[in-house]
Scaffold this motif. Structure first.
Motif, PDB file in Angstrom:
ATOM      1  N   PRO A   5       0.828  -1.213   0.000  1.00  0.00           N
ATOM      2  CA  PRO A   5       0.000   0.000   0.000  1.00  0.00           C
ATOM      3  C   PRO A   5       0.864   1.265   0.000  1.00  0.00           C
ATOM      4  CG  PRO A   5      -0.610  -1.486   1.816  1.00  0.00           C
ATOM      5  CD  PRO A   5       0.634  -2.032   1.206  1.00  0.00           C
ATOM      6  N   ALA A   6       0.313   2.351  -0.540  1.00  0.00           N
ATOM      7  CA  ALA A   6       1.000   3.643  -0.477  1.00  0.00           C
ATOM      8  C   ALA A   6       1.217   3.969   0.996  1.00  0.00           C
ATOM      9  CB  ALA A   6       0.141   4.711  -1.140  1.00  0.00           C
ATOM     10  N   GLY A   7       2.314   4.559   1.306  1.00  0.00           N
ATOM     11  CA  GLY A   7       2.582   4.856   2.716  1.00  0.00           C
ATOM     12  C   GLY A   7       3.567   3.880   3.325  1.00  0.00           C
ATOM     13  N   VAL A   8       3.706   2.700   2.686  1.00  0.00           N
ATOM     14  CA  VAL A   8       4.747   1.768   3.121  1.00  0.00           C
ATOM     15  C   VAL A   8       5.899   1.894   2.110  1.00  0.00           C
ATOM     16  CG1 VAL A   8       5.344  -0.636   3.551  1.00  0.00           C
ATOM     17  CG2 VAL A   8       3.070   0.202   4.165  1.00  0.00           C
ATOM     18  N   ASP A   9       7.088   2.145   2.626  1.00  0.00           N
ATOM     19  CA  ASP A   9       8.269   2.332   1.779  1.00  0.00           C
ATOM     20  C   ASP A   9       8.766   0.958   1.314  1.00  0.00           C
ATOM     21  OD1 ASP A   9      10.804   2.667   0.735  1.00  0.00           O
ATOM     22  OD2 ASP A   9      11.475   4.062   2.296  1.00  0.00           O
ATOM     23  N   ALA A  10       8.438   0.609   0.054  1.00  0.00           N
ATOM     24  CA  ALA A  10       8.719  -0.746  -0.433  1.00  0.00           C
ATOM     25  C   ALA A  10      10.217  -1.047  -0.421  1.00  0.00           C
ATOM     26  CB  ALA A  10       8.137  -0.939  -1.835  1.00  0.00           C
ATOM     27  N   SER A  11      11.045  -0.110  -0.829  1.00  0.00           N
ATOM     28  CA  SER A  11      12.494  -0.385  -0.870  1.00  0.00           C
ATOM     29  C   SER A  11      13.028  -0.683   0.526  1.00  0.00           C
ATOM     30  CB  SER A  11      13.277   0.796  -1.431  1.00  0.00           C
ATOM     31  OG  SER A  11      12.775   1.147  -2.668  1.00  0.00           O
ATOM     32  N   ALA A  12      12.601   0.130   1.500  1.00  0.00           N
ATOM     33  CA  ALA A  12      13.093  -0.070   2.867  1.00  0.00           C
ATOM     34  C   ALA A  12      12.673  -1.449   3.368  1.00  0.00           C
ATOM     35  CB  ALA A  12      12.554   1.018   3.783  1.00  0.00           C
ATOM     36  N   VAL A  13      11.445  -1.838   3.044  1.00  0.00           N
ATOM     37  CA  VAL A  13      10.926  -3.131   3.478  1.00  0.00           C
ATOM     38  C   VAL A  13      11.713  -4.269   2.818  1.00  0.00           C
ATOM     39  CG1 VAL A  13       8.922  -4.631   3.124  1.00  0.00           C
ATOM     40  CG2 VAL A  13       8.613  -2.360   4.113  1.00  0.00           C
TER      41      VAL A  13
END
Ligand code: GUE
Length: 302
Positions: free
Chosen positions: A107-115
């Motif tokens: 979802p938007a709001g979750v930083d995919a790269s960091a995850v």
């Protein structure tokens, strides 16, 4: 004389090939079991997008077939970055989980790269962690002892298991997304494969010219019908990787459309159907990454 392929490309049957790979994996899972080791696939699913829910369910069905333990982390769409990170930390620490994926998109709001960068690279079942993509770039010829990207590996296995020789082939990849276009070039150009790769994208000046020169076309653009019969050299091998959701004008119903237009089957020597081509292969090689991670951890795999 009619070329042997004229009028009907042979089918690159991903469903049957994936079934063969799963049967081989089931054997390896039994061998691990004799040493008291059971591979486990984890999934982190955030939200309830129907497509994502279905894909994740399919992955766990595959696990059951092969004897792999399923571990699910299902989070609500409202999950915070910290909650997703906490799920990652649980799977990194869980010895029952030998490999896992974070289902994309997040979802938007979750930083995919960091995850994604927080995933333990040794448990990266997608093979897309920066460490594993880096190994692909930095490690020279010979076996790569790290997880490989599933769809690229699936494309290669689909061809080699149908007797298609990649050494010396000119391959045109269409699309530069990380999961397919950008990473498949890294695999195809390695010395063990020895193909020559051309990666086309929306900035390519003459897409048709690049496609026409290719012995093998791998289209992962996500643009319905972008590869037409006029573009494809007679006898070329065509893999249809793109997946787009479109509304069928005749039925009014939503359906999956690939990148390959009608009529390419009249020109190509081999064509992967979509569905039934690269999709099932992606899932089979996801399982391979999980089994191989368990083999490495056990010392079975060098
Ligand atoms: N971390 C992550 N890894 C992924 O690999 C990943 C992802 N996120 N997010 C979504 C995409 C999409 N994807 C598919 C895999 C197999 C089929 C597949 O097997 N399709 C069947 C049809 C299945 C059906 O929809 O009924 C077929 O092509 O025959 C489809 C789509 C993996 N993805």
């Amino acid at each position: 004389m009619r070329a042997p392929w004229a009028g009907s490309a042979q089918v690159l049957d991903g469903t049957a090939t994936a079934a063969a790979i799963k049967a081989e994996l089931a054997q390896r899972v039994r061998a691990l079991g004799e040493r008291g080791v059971r591979p486990g696939l984890g999934t982190i699913l955030v939200g309830e997008d129907p497509g994502s829910v279905r894909y994740v369910a399919g992955k766990h069905t595959d696990c059951t077939e092969v004897g792999i333990t399923s571990i699910r982390e299902d989070l609500p769409a409202s999950a915070t970055q910290a909650e997703v990170v906490a799920a990652i930390d649980r799977l990194n620490a869980d010895p029952a989980c030998t490999g896992y994926i974070v289902q994309l998109p997040l979802p938007a709001g979750v930083d995919a790269s960091a995850v994604l960068e927080r995933i333990d690279p040794d448990k990266d079942a997608d093979g897309l962690h920066p460490t594993n993509l880096g190994r692909l770039v930095l490690r020279g010829s010979g076996p790569i002892d790290s997880p490989l990207p599933c769809t690229p590996r699936g494309c290669i296995e689909l061809m080699t298991r149908h007797g298609i020789d990649l050494a010396g082939a000119n391959v045109c990849v269409v699309g530069r997304g990380v999961t397919v276009g950008r990473s498949i070039g890294l695999l195809l150009g390695r010395k063990e494969v020895n193909a020559t790769v051309d990666v086309c994208h929306t900035g390519t000046a003459d897409l048709a010219g690049h496609v026409r020169r290719a012995d093998i076309v791998i289209s992962a653009a996500g643009s319905p019908g972008i590869i037409t019969a006029e573009m494809v050299a007679p006898g070329a091998v065509v893999l249809d990787v793109g997946v787009s959701r479109v509304v069928d004008p005749d039925t009014g119903k939503a359906r999956i459309a690939g990148d390959v237009a009608d009529g390419v089957d009249e020109v190509a020597s081999w064509l992967s159907p979509n569905p039934g081509g690269v999709g099932p292969m992606t899932r089979a090689l996801l399982l391979a990454n999980v089994v191989e991670a368990a083999e490495r951890a056990t010392g079975i795999r060098a």
